[in-house]
Design a protein around this motif. Structure first.
Motif, PDB file in Angstrom:
ATOM      1  N   GLU A  12       0.829  -1.196   0.000  1.00  0.00           N
ATOM      2  CA  GLU A  12       0.000   0.000   0.000  1.00  0.00           C
ATOM      3  C   GLU A  12       0.875   1.263   0.000  1.00  0.00           C
ATOM      4  OE1 GLU A  12      -2.967   2.071   3.068  1.00  0.00           O
ATOM      5  OE2 GLU A  12      -3.343  -0.048   2.701  1.00  0.00           O
ATOM      6  N   ARG A  13       1.929   1.242   0.785  1.00  0.00           N
ATOM      7  CA  ARG A  13       2.825   2.398   0.818  1.00  0.00           C
ATOM      8  C   ARG A  13       3.510   2.588  -0.525  1.00  0.00           C
ATOM      9  NH1 ARG A  13       8.002   3.431   4.587  1.00  0.00           N
ATOM     10  NH2 ARG A  13       8.115   5.639   4.145  1.00  0.00           N
ATOM     11  N   ARG A  14       3.884   1.487  -1.124  1.00  0.00           N
ATOM     12  CA  ARG A  14       4.523   1.541  -2.438  1.00  0.00           C
ATOM     13  C   ARG A  14       3.553   2.101  -3.479  1.00  0.00           C
ATOM     14  NH1 ARG A  14       8.803  -1.783  -5.206  1.00  0.00           N
ATOM     15  NH2 ARG A  14       8.227  -1.630  -7.382  1.00  0.00           N
ATOM     16  N   ALA A  15       2.285   1.728  -3.400  1.00  0.00           N
ATOM     17  CA  ALA A  15       1.275   2.234  -4.339  1.00  0.00           C
ATOM     18  C   ALA A  15       1.102   3.737  -4.159  1.00  0.00           C
ATOM     19  CB  ALA A  15      -0.049   1.518  -4.122  1.00  0.00           C
ATOM     20  N   ARG A  16       1.102   4.213  -2.914  1.00  0.00           N
ATOM     21  CA  ARG A  16       0.996   5.655  -2.670  1.00  0.00           C
ATOM     22  C   ARG A  16       2.197   6.402  -3.235  1.00  0.00           C
ATOM     23  NH1 ARG A  16      -1.188   6.621   3.453  1.00  0.00           N
ATOM     24  NH2 ARG A  16      -2.989   5.277   3.284  1.00  0.00           N
ATOM     25  N   LEU A  17       3.360   5.817  -3.086  1.00  0.00           N
ATOM     26  CA  LEU A  17       4.578   6.428  -3.614  1.00  0.00           C
ATOM     27  C   LEU A  17       4.523   6.518  -5.137  1.00  0.00           C
ATOM     28  CD1 LEU A  17       7.374   7.568  -2.963  1.00  0.00           C
ATOM     29  CD2 LEU A  17       8.261   5.230  -3.192  1.00  0.00           C
ATOM     30  N   ILE A  18       4.058   5.448  -5.752  1.00  0.00           N
ATOM     31  CA  ILE A  18       3.935   5.436  -7.218  1.00  0.00           C
ATOM     32  C   ILE A  18       2.918   6.476  -7.663  1.00  0.00           C
ATOM     33  CG2 ILE A  18       3.164   4.059  -9.185  1.00  0.00           C
ATOM     34  CD1 ILE A  18       4.429   1.617  -7.794  1.00  0.00           C
ATOM     35  N   VAL A  19       1.784   6.567  -6.992  1.00  0.00           N
ATOM     36  CA  VAL A  19       0.755   7.560  -7.342  1.00  0.00           C
ATOM     37  C   VAL A  19       1.289   8.969  -7.119  1.00  0.00           C
ATOM     38  CG1 VAL A  19      -1.507   8.471  -6.686  1.00  0.00           C
ATOM     39  CG2 VAL A  19      -1.185   6.014  -6.960  1.00  0.00           C
ATOM     40  N   GLY A  20       2.016   9.201  -6.024  1.00  0.00           N
ATOM     41  CA  GLY A  20       2.590  10.524  -5.758  1.00  0.00           C
ATOM     42  C   GLY A  20       3.597  10.937  -6.815  1.00  0.00           C
ATOM     43  N   VAL A  21       4.460  10.006  -7.234  1.00  0.00           N
ATOM     44  CA  VAL A  21       5.437  10.292  -8.293  1.00  0.00           C
ATOM     45  C   VAL A  21       4.705  10.573  -9.604  1.00  0.00           C
ATOM     46  CG1 VAL A  21       7.290   9.271  -9.684  1.00  0.00           C
ATOM     47  CG2 VAL A  21       7.329   9.037  -7.199  1.00  0.00           C
ATOM     48  N   TYR A  22       3.661   9.785  -9.877  1.00  0.00           N
ATOM     49  CA  TYR A  22       2.890   9.977 -11.095  1.00  0.00           C
ATOM     50  C   TYR A  22       2.227  11.357 -11.115  1.00  0.00           C
ATOM     51  CZ  TYR A  22      -0.701   9.326 -14.618  1.00  0.00           C
ATOM     52  OH  TYR A  22      -1.506   9.484 -15.706  1.00  0.00           O
ATOM     53  N   ILE A  23       1.634  11.752  -9.997  1.00  0.00           N
ATOM     54  CA  ILE A  23       0.977  13.066  -9.911  1.00  0.00           C
ATOM     55  C   ILE A  23       2.006  14.181 -10.092  1.00  0.00           C
ATOM     56  CG2 ILE A  23      -0.207  14.648  -8.334  1.00  0.00           C
ATOM     57  CD1 ILE A  23      -1.724  12.218  -7.250  1.00  0.00           C
ATOM     58  N   LEU A  24       3.167  14.046  -9.481  1.00  0.00           N
ATOM     59  CA  LEU A  24       4.224  15.045  -9.635  1.00  0.00           C
ATOM     60  C   LEU A  24       4.681  15.133 -11.087  1.00  0.00           C
ATOM     61  CD1 LEU A  24       6.103  17.042  -8.178  1.00  0.00           C
ATOM     62  CD2 LEU A  24       7.709  15.144  -7.862  1.00  0.00           C
ATOM     63  N   HIS A  25       4.832  13.973 -11.724  1.00  0.00           N
ATOM     64  CA  HIS A  25       5.237  13.950 -13.133  1.00  0.00           C
ATOM     65  C   HIS A  25       4.179  14.626 -14.014  1.00  0.00           C
ATOM     66  CE1 HIS A  25       7.216  12.569 -16.743  1.00  0.00           C
ATOM     67  NE2 HIS A  25       6.095  11.989 -17.147  1.00  0.00           N
ATOM     68  N   VAL A  26       2.902  14.369 -13.753  1.00  0.00           N
ATOM     69  CA  VAL A  26       1.816  14.974 -14.530  1.00  0.00           C
ATOM     70  C   VAL A  26       1.810  16.489 -14.337  1.00  0.00           C
ATOM     71  CG1 VAL A  26      -0.699  15.156 -14.701  1.00  0.00           C
ATOM     72  CG2 VAL A  26       0.382  12.915 -14.621  1.00  0.00           C
ATOM     73  N   LYS A  27       2.037  16.957 -13.105  1.00  0.00           N
ATOM     74  CA  LYS A  27       2.071  18.402 -12.857  1.00  0.00           C
ATOM     75  C   LYS A  27       3.213  19.062 -13.605  1.00  0.00           C
ATOM     76  CE  LYS A  27      -0.136  18.550  -8.316  1.00  0.00           C
ATOM     77  NZ  LYS A  27       0.051  18.870  -6.890  1.00  0.00           N
ATOM     78  N   ARG A  28       4.388  18.439 -13.586  1.00  0.00           N
ATOM     79  CA  ARG A  28       5.531  18.998 -14.317  1.00  0.00           C
ATOM     80  C   ARG A  28       5.274  19.006 -15.824  1.00  0.00           C
ATOM     81  NH1 ARG A  28      10.438  16.067 -11.060  1.00  0.00           N
ATOM     82  NH2 ARG A  28      10.338  17.399  -9.215  1.00  0.00           N
ATOM     83  N   LEU A  29       4.704  17.916 -16.319  1.00  0.00           N
ATOM     84  CA  LEU A  29       4.401  17.828 -17.749  1.00  0.00           C
ATOM     85  C   LEU A  29       3.363  18.880 -18.142  1.00  0.00           C
ATOM     86  CD1 LEU A  29       4.902  16.256 -20.361  1.00  0.00           C
ATOM     87  CD2 LEU A  29       3.031  14.737 -19.698  1.00  0.00           C
ATOM     88  N   ARG A  30       2.349  19.059 -17.305  1.00  0.00           N
ATOM     89  CA  ARG A  30       1.318  20.066 -17.575  1.00  0.00           C
ATOM     90  C   ARG A  30       1.925  21.471 -17.590  1.00  0.00           C
ATOM     91  NH1 ARG A  30      -3.708  20.244 -13.645  1.00  0.00           N
ATOM     92  NH2 ARG A  30      -2.215  18.850 -12.695  1.00  0.00           N
ATOM     93  N   ALA A  31       2.833  21.757 -16.648  1.00  0.00           N
ATOM     94  CA  ALA A  31       3.497  23.068 -16.607  1.00  0.00           C
ATOM     95  C   ALA A  31       4.361  23.271 -17.839  1.00  0.00           C
ATOM     96  CB  ALA A  31       4.338  23.194 -15.339  1.00  0.00           C
ATOM     97  N   ARG A  32       5.056  22.229 -18.278  1.00  0.00           N
ATOM     98  CA  ARG A  32       5.899  22.327 -19.471  1.00  0.00           C
ATOM     99  C   ARG A  32       5.054  22.577 -20.722  1.00  0.00           C
ATOM    100  NH1 ARG A  32       9.756  17.510 -19.998  1.00  0.00           N
ATOM    101  NH2 ARG A  32      10.545  18.458 -18.088  1.00  0.00           N
ATOM    102  N   ILE A  33       3.937  21.869 -20.826  1.00  0.00           N
ATOM    103  CA  ILE A  33       3.038  22.057 -21.977  1.00  0.00           C
ATOM    104  C   ILE A  33       2.451  23.463 -21.957  1.00  0.00           C
ATOM    105  CG2 ILE A  33       0.819  21.360 -22.972  1.00  0.00           C
ATOM    106  CD1 ILE A  33       1.534  18.475 -22.114  1.00  0.00           C
ATOM    107  N   LEU A  34       2.015  23.932 -20.797  1.00  0.00           N
ATOM    108  CA  LEU A  34       1.446  25.273 -20.683  1.00  0.00           C
ATOM    109  C   LEU A  34       2.479  26.334 -21.034  1.00  0.00           C
ATOM    110  CD1 LEU A  34      -1.003  26.964 -19.943  1.00  0.00           C
ATOM    111  CD2 LEU A  34      -0.232  26.930 -17.581  1.00  0.00           C
TER     112      LEU A  34
END
Length: 140
Positions: A1-23
């Motif tokens: 469960e902790r590993r899944a949260r870590l993966i989701v957190g990294v994914y969300i951070l990656h999406v935010k960075r990608l969204r900022a780069r696209i914008l």
């Protein structure tokens, strides 16, 4: 469960960075486009606004709506008694489109011609010669 949260957190951070780069890329593209094609884009935007106003708000451009003005067509109707009568009718759809195009195109054309004139004036290709009305009519 902790590993899944870590993966989701990294994914969300990656999406935010990608969204900022696209914008950021979209903003840079818009800025470059406005610097290159600013007057053309402004004319296109004004045409869209005036077209919408002409066809949906009673036959007026956006500027004319502010003052309560309306474009209409005046037709001469011959009268039996010899005089002319005038009838006022609404513009057809094609005339509304033409009016919206001209209302957007003429300011763009004036701006571009002013730019050409100032460039020619700076390079010395235009002499500052002014003619009176009588000189113009006698030169033909």
């Amino acid at each position: 469960e902790r590993r899944a949260r870590l993966i989701v957190g990294v994914y969300i951070l990656h999406v935010k960075r990608l969204r900022a780069r696209i914008l950021r890329g979209v903003c840079q593209l818009c800025n470059q486009s406005m610097q290159t094609f600013g007057p053309e884009m402004m004319a296109l935007i004004m045409f869209c606004i005036d077209y919408t106003c002409m066809h949906t708000m009673g036959g007026s451009t956006a500027c004319e709506l502010v003052y309560g003005l309306k474009r209409s067509k005046i037709a001469v109707v011959p009268n039996i008694s010899g005089g002319d009568q005038f009838s006022v009718s609404e513009l057809s759809k094609s005339l509304k489109t033409c009016s919206a195009f001209l209302a957007a195109f003429f300011p763009y054309l004036k701006e571009r011609l002013d730019q050409v004139h100032s460039r020619l004036n700076e390079t010395g290709h235009i002499d500052n010669v002014q003619y009176s009305h009588s000189q113009i009519s006698t030169q033909d």
